[in-house]
Structure formats: structure tokens, C-alpha cells
Design a protein around this motif. Structure first.
Motif, mmCIF file in Angstrom:
data_model
loop_
_atom_site.group_PDB
_atom_site.id
_atom_site.type_symbol
_atom_site.label_atom_id
_atom_site.label_comp_id
_atom_site.label_asym_id
_atom_site.label_seq_id
_atom_site.Cartn_x
_atom_site.Cartn_y
_atom_site.Cartn_z
ATOM 1 N N UNK A 41 4.957 -3.193 -11.531
ATOM 2 C CA UNK A 41 4.683 -4.256 -11.473
ATOM 3 C C UNK A 41 4.318 -4.253 -9.840
ATOM 4 N N UNK A 42 4.266 -3.425 -9.282
ATOM 5 C CA UNK A 42 4.301 -2.869 -7.938
ATOM 6 C C UNK A 42 2.351 -3.501 -7.760
ATOM 7 N N UNK A 43 1.548 -2.559 -9.131
ATOM 8 C CA UNK A 43 0.263 -3.059 -9.032
ATOM 9 C C UNK A 43 -0.308 -4.457 -8.756
ATOM 10 N N UNK A 44 1.184 -4.633 -10.465
ATOM 11 C CA UNK A 44 1.074 -6.388 -10.495
ATOM 12 C C UNK A 44 0.759 -7.201 -9.128
ATOM 13 N N UNK A 45 2.076 -6.719 -8.154
ATOM 14 C CA UNK A 45 2.474 -8.009 -7.116
ATOM 15 C C UNK A 45 0.856 -6.894 -5.887
ATOM 16 N N UNK A 46 0.667 -6.214 -6.168
ATOM 17 C CA UNK A 46 -0.512 -5.896 -5.354
ATOM 18 C C UNK A 46 -1.892 -6.899 -5.705
ATOM 19 N N UNK A 94 1.202 -0.950 -0.017
ATOM 20 C CA UNK A 94 -0.134 -0.121 -0.299
ATOM 21 C C UNK A 94 1.301 1.211 -0.259
ATOM 22 N N UNK A 95 2.521 1.159 1.118
ATOM 23 C CA UNK A 95 2.921 2.188 0.705
ATOM 24 C C UNK A 95 3.800 2.562 -0.922
ATOM 25 N N UNK A 96 3.849 1.275 -1.235
ATOM 26 C CA UNK A 96 4.812 1.591 -2.482
ATOM 27 C C UNK A 96 3.611 1.749 -3.466
ATOM 28 N N UNK A 97 2.630 1.602 -3.695
ATOM 29 C CA UNK A 97 1.060 2.359 -4.171
ATOM 30 C C UNK A 97 1.541 3.386 -3.997
ATOM 31 N N UNK A 98 0.795 3.877 -2.813
ATOM 32 C CA UNK A 98 0.914 5.691 -2.661
ATOM 33 C C UNK A 98 1.801 6.478 -3.113
ATOM 34 N N UNK A 99 2.976 5.833 -3.067
ATOM 35 C CA UNK A 99 4.729 6.008 -3.304
ATOM 36 C C UNK A 99 4.528 6.502 -5.721
ATOM 37 N N UNK A 100 4.636 4.968 -5.540
ATOM 38 C CA UNK A 100 4.634 5.014 -7.381
ATOM 39 C C UNK A 100 3.294 6.322 -7.669
ATOM 40 N N UNK A 101 2.451 6.276 -7.274
ATOM 41 C CA UNK A 101 0.877 7.231 -7.903
ATOM 42 C C UNK A 101 1.494 8.683 -7.959
ATOM 43 N N UNK A 102 2.390 8.951 -6.548
ATOM 44 C CA UNK A 102 3.328 10.951 -6.654
ATOM 45 C C UNK A 102 3.849 10.195 -7.630
ATOM 46 N N UNK A 103 5.347 9.417 -7.395
ATOM 47 C CA UNK A 103 5.831 9.638 -8.954
ATOM 48 C C UNK A 103 5.362 9.715 -10.384
#
Length: 528
Positions: free
Chosen positions: A354-359, A324-333
Motif C-alpha cells: 500500500x505504501x508503494x501504491x500510495x507513492x 519516502x521515509x515509510x518506503x525506506x522503513x518498509x524496505x528494511x522490514x
């Protein structure tokens, strides 16, 4: 489709969604109805069972033994009685001829022959025999209702004493004949053996005695009746012994069958009581040993499976927070990806994908773990299935890519969230792995909700059809990675089963794959 790629479709003229070729004619056509077949099968099992076969074997042995004993006893008793009667009759006739023939003048007259026959027969004769005396063409008066057999007359006329059994007027008879010869001393005798060979001279006088054998026949019939009664008693006794033996054999066999059925139903602690030391007792011991081994193996496998599920669930839950934290960061980036150098932007977008796929994978693992643990509640409510399908497609932006054939309204009772998961997985699978046009149809048939998703892709290889709903299964082995988690169809199938339905996959005769969802219109269970 769990990343599956499809080959050209197999022939399916029926157009139905069930896997496998259609059947032109039902295999039971022309056969009795199902209840009739069940009764016939039960009758066949009863006739072919161990008890009827043991009973038939015992009865067959008893019947054959009784028949053989009766036949041998009847034959021996009849032959013994008749032999005794024959010998006694011939000996008595000879003895009386020896006594009476010396006083008979030769040649005798009719009156003398009648007197001799009367002295040998009647009240002074042996039992109730009748005697015929014959000399040349002169014969004594004959009062017997039967005639002397010609064969016996020919034998006695040749100078030999003989007897013959025959039947006349429905009754058995015995006829004995003795030739009278002259002895060297001039004395007549009815016993040729008392005259030295070559010394006796035929006198021309022959004597025949005819004796009814009704008494002997009645005695033989009584023996036969007694043997038949003994045979019936033996058969009844054999049937009783067969039933007793079958009971002793079938009781442990039946107990073994009940225990095997209980074991098949999951009662792994089922055991048999061992009594005795025969083969059946050894079989019971073997069953108990097998059951203990099977119980230990299954419990060990269940423990390993439970640990694996718990591990997957724990890992999935632990991964959810950092993801969830990684998704938030990748959304900002992602918002600043265009301002970054090209290589950095490409790497950033790859990490985001890949983060979305892993989620998605983690979420699917959590869902499948809950389904396996029975912790997935089915919260049903009254909904319009057609509207629910439209909302699913609109939410994911698929309305323009999928052709729909939906009724104006189709009220059903189901879990809207789980129904959304099923429709999304089937439609998304067709869009990813099929070719346009993708069609989705919804209808009611025989009190069931039927949803079909078809495409114009290459179809599904027949060898892959049985495995499509397996977890992490991918038909295209060359593709190590795919957008899906490999759990989509498995989750859709489990959600369908929660509703009491099923999903089936097949190839369309026009090309492409066909997935069919069948759900009952009502709810299979109470809300949890």
C-alpha cells in the motif's frame, strides 16, 4: 487503462485504432473538392444573408407597387382618352348629319351620296376621319384603307347609333355609325333621341366615320413610358433605402457576431457599445449582461480549479517526504518479513504494497499538477525510437511478456523520459487488463511515428471508449481499488499532446483492445 475491464470487441473490419465503426465510403465521395465546397458555402451564405434578403424584399415591394401603379395609370389614361374620343366623334358626326341631311333628297343618287360623304369628311371633317354614306345598295366612294367592321354595320342597320374600336394593318381605329331617320315633320335628322319614341321612321340612309387612333395610342404609350420610368426610379430608390436599412441593421448584428466570436475565443472582457433604445440596443444590453455573468462564473470556476490543483500539488508535495521515509522503513522490514510471525509478515507486506501504491499515486498527482500548470518542460533530443522502446521494456522486465515488431532503427526527435512514460503506461495497461499475447509494434507512416499496443483480452465496452483517458476513470465500477492510480492513461495522453501527438483507443476485429500512439517525427516546439 485506469483499472478498466473490457467486454467482447465491437466489429471493426478496418482494423484501425480509431474508436467507432469504420466507414466503407467517405461521405464526401462524389462531391466537389474542399476549396470548391468552401466557395459554394460562402456563396450560399452570401445569398442567404440578411442584406440580400432585405434588398430583395424592398425591390419586390417597389417593383410590384410600380407595376400596379403603371398598369392602373395606363388603363385609366387610355380609357379616359378613348372615351373622350368616342363621345366627341359620335356627337360631332350626329351634329354634322343634322346640318347636312335635311338638304339631301330621297332617295339619293350616287353623286349625292358622294357629295354628302365629301362634306362630312376630308378637310371639313373631324380631324382626319373618313366618311362612308350608304343607302340600300348605293355607297359613296370609299378612300379609307380599312373596311367598316361587319358587327358595327349590323348594329347601325338595326336603327341604333354605335361605335367600335378595332385594329387593322397594325394600327388602332375607331369606327362610328349613325342611322338617319325621318322626324314626324318630315325633316331628316341624325340624332334619333330628338325624335319621340316610335315617331322616327328609318330612312335607309346610314353614315359611318372611321378615325385612326394613333394619336391616342401614342399618348397612352407616353403615359406607360412615364410610369415605367417612375417604376425604375422607385426600384433604384428602394434599393438605396434597402442598403441603408440593411447597413443600419447589420452593423450592430455584425458587431454582435464579432463580440460572440471574441467571447468564444476566451476574451471574456468583450462588451458591446449600446446606442439607441430599439430592439438591437436591448439585444446588446442582454449580450453585455450575459458576458458579465459568464465572465464572473468562469473566473470563479477557474479560481476553484486553481485552488483544487494547488491543494492537490501541495498535499502531494507534503506527502512525498513521509512516504519516502515509510518506503525506506518498509524496505528494511521486508528483508526480515520471513523471520516474523505469519500474521505479522502478512500485515507487513500489505503495508509495504500500500505504501508503494500510495507513492505511485502521489507521484502521478504531482506529474498531472505540473502538466496542468504548464510547468512540464519538453526536452527533446535525437533518439532511436526502437531502442527507447526496448529499454523501457527491459527496465520493467516485460521483454519476455510482450511480443515486439520493431524496426532496426527509427531516428526521431522527442523527449526520452516522457516517451518512456507513454510506452510504459500503454504496455503496462495491456499486461494488467488484457490477455496474452500482448504485441507492441512501431513503424513510420506518412512522416509520423506510429506505436500500437494490442492484446487478446475481452476488449473495451463501446460506452467506455470516450472516457478511457479521463482522470481517475475506471470502467469496472465494481472494483473500488486497483493497482493503478487511475491517472496513467491521462498522463500518457498529456505527454503525447506535449509532443504534438495523440493516443487513440479502439477494439480489434480479432478481439482485444488496440491503443495507438501517433507522434510527429520532429519536435513541435523548442526545448524549454
Amino acid at each position: 487503462m485506469n483499472g478498466a475491464r473490457r467486454n467482447p470487441p465491437a466489429d471493426d473490419p478496418s482494423g484501425r485504432t480509431a474508436a467507432g465503426p469504420p466507414q466503407a465510403e467517405h461521405p464526401d465521395a462524389g462531391r466537389p473538392s474542399r476549396p470548391g465546397r468552401h466557395r459554394l458555402l460562402r456563396l450560399r451564405r452570401a445569398v442567404a444573408g440578411l442584406r440580400p434578403r432585405m434588398l430583395a424584399a424592398f425591390l419586390a415591394v417597389a417593383a410590384i407597387s410600380a407595376l400596379a401603379t403603371a398598369a392602373l395609370t395606363y388603363r385609366a389614361a387610355t380609357n379616359s382618352t378613348l372615351d373622350l374620343t368616342q363621345d366627341t366623334t359620335l356627337d360631332e358626326l350626329r351634329r354634322r348629319i343634322d346640318v347636312l341631311s335635311p338638304a339631301l333628297p330621297f332617295p339619293p343618287t350616287q353623286a349625292e351620296l358622294d357629295r354628302l360623304a365629301g362634306q362630312l369628311s376630308g378637310t371639313n371633317g373631324f380631324r382626319d376621319w373618313r366618311v362612308l354614306a350608304s343607302y340600300g345598295t348605293i355607297h359613296s366612294e370609299w378612300t379609307q384603307p380599312v373596311a367598316v367592321p361587319p358587327g358595327l354595320q349590323a348594329t347601325v342597320g338595326s336603327g341604333r347609333a354605335a361605335f367600335q374600336r378595332f385594329a387593322a394593318d397594325g394600327h388602332p381605329w375607331l369606327a362610328a355609325g349613325v342611322p338617319v331617320t325621318y322626324a314626324p315633320s318630315g325633316v331628316t335628322t341624325g340624332v334619333p333621341t330628338r325624335t319621340p319614341p316610335g315617331s322616327g321612321t328609318p330612312s335607309g340612309l346610314t353614315v359611318y366615320a372611321v378615325l385612326p387612333l394613333d394619336r391616342e395610342q401614342a399618348a397612352a404609350d407616353e403615359v406607360l413610358a412615364g410610369a415605367a420610368g417612375a417604376g425604375v426610379f422607385a426600384a433604384v430608390l428602394a434599393a438605396g433605402l434597402a442598403l441603408f436599412a440593411a447597413r443600419q441593421v447589420l452593423r450592430p448584428v455584425r458587431a454582435l457576431g464579432d463580440a460572440a466570436r471574441a467571447l468564444a475565443q476566451g476574451r471574456l472582457d468583450t462588451r458591446l457599445t449600446v446606442t439607441g433604445h430599439d430592439e438591437l440596443a436591448q439585444l446588446s444590453k442582454t449580450f453585455n449582461h450575459t458576458a458579465r455573468t459568464l465572465q464572473g462564473t468562469i473566473e470563479e470556476l477557474r479560481a476553484i480549479e486553481s485552488q483544487g490543483r494547488r491543494f492537490a500539488a501541495d498535499v502531494s508535495h507534503e506527502l512525498r517526504t513521509p512516504l519516502a521515509a515509510m518506503l525506506a522503513v518498509t524496505d528494511i522490514l521486508d528483508e526480515d518479513a520471513e523471520q516474523l510471525p505469519p500474521d505479522t509478515g502478512t500485515a507487513l507486506r500489505m503495508i509495504s504494497n500500500e505504501t508503494q501504491r500510495l507513492t505511485r499515486l502521489v507521484n502521478d498527482l504531482i506529474e498531472i499538477s505540473r502538466l496542468d500548470a504548464g510547468a512540464a518542460p519538453l526536452r527533446t533530443e535525437d533518439v532511436d525510437a526502437a531502442s527507447a522502446v526496448r529499454e523501457t521494456l527491459d527496465l520493467r522486465g516485460w521483454s519476455e511478456r510482450i511480443e515486439t515488431d520493431l524496426p532496426a532503427a527509427l531516428p526521431v526527435r522527442l523527449d526520452p523520459r516522457r516517451f518512456d512514460v507513454i510506452v510504459a503506461n500503454l504496455a503496462g495497461n495491456a499486461l494488467r487488463h488484457g490477455r496474452p499475447p500482448v504485441r507492441l509494434g512501431l513503424r513510420e507512416a506518412d512522416g509520423e511515428l506510429v506505436l500500437t499496443v494490442t492484446d487478446r483480452g475481452p476488449g473495451i465496452p463501446p460506452a467506455e471508449l470516450p472516457h478511457l483517458f479521463d482522470r481517475f476513470y475506471k470502467a469496472d465500477k465494481s472494483r473500488a481499488r486497483s493497482e493503478g492510480s487511475g491517472l496513467g492513461l491521462a498522463i500518457a495522453q498529456e505527454n503525447a499532446r506535449l509532443h504534438g501527438g495523440i493516443i487513440e483507443a479502439a477494439n480489434s476485429p480479432a478481439g482485444g483492445a488496440v491503443f495507438t500512439l501517433v507522434l510527429p517525427l520532429g519536435t513541435p516546439s523548442e526545448d524549454q
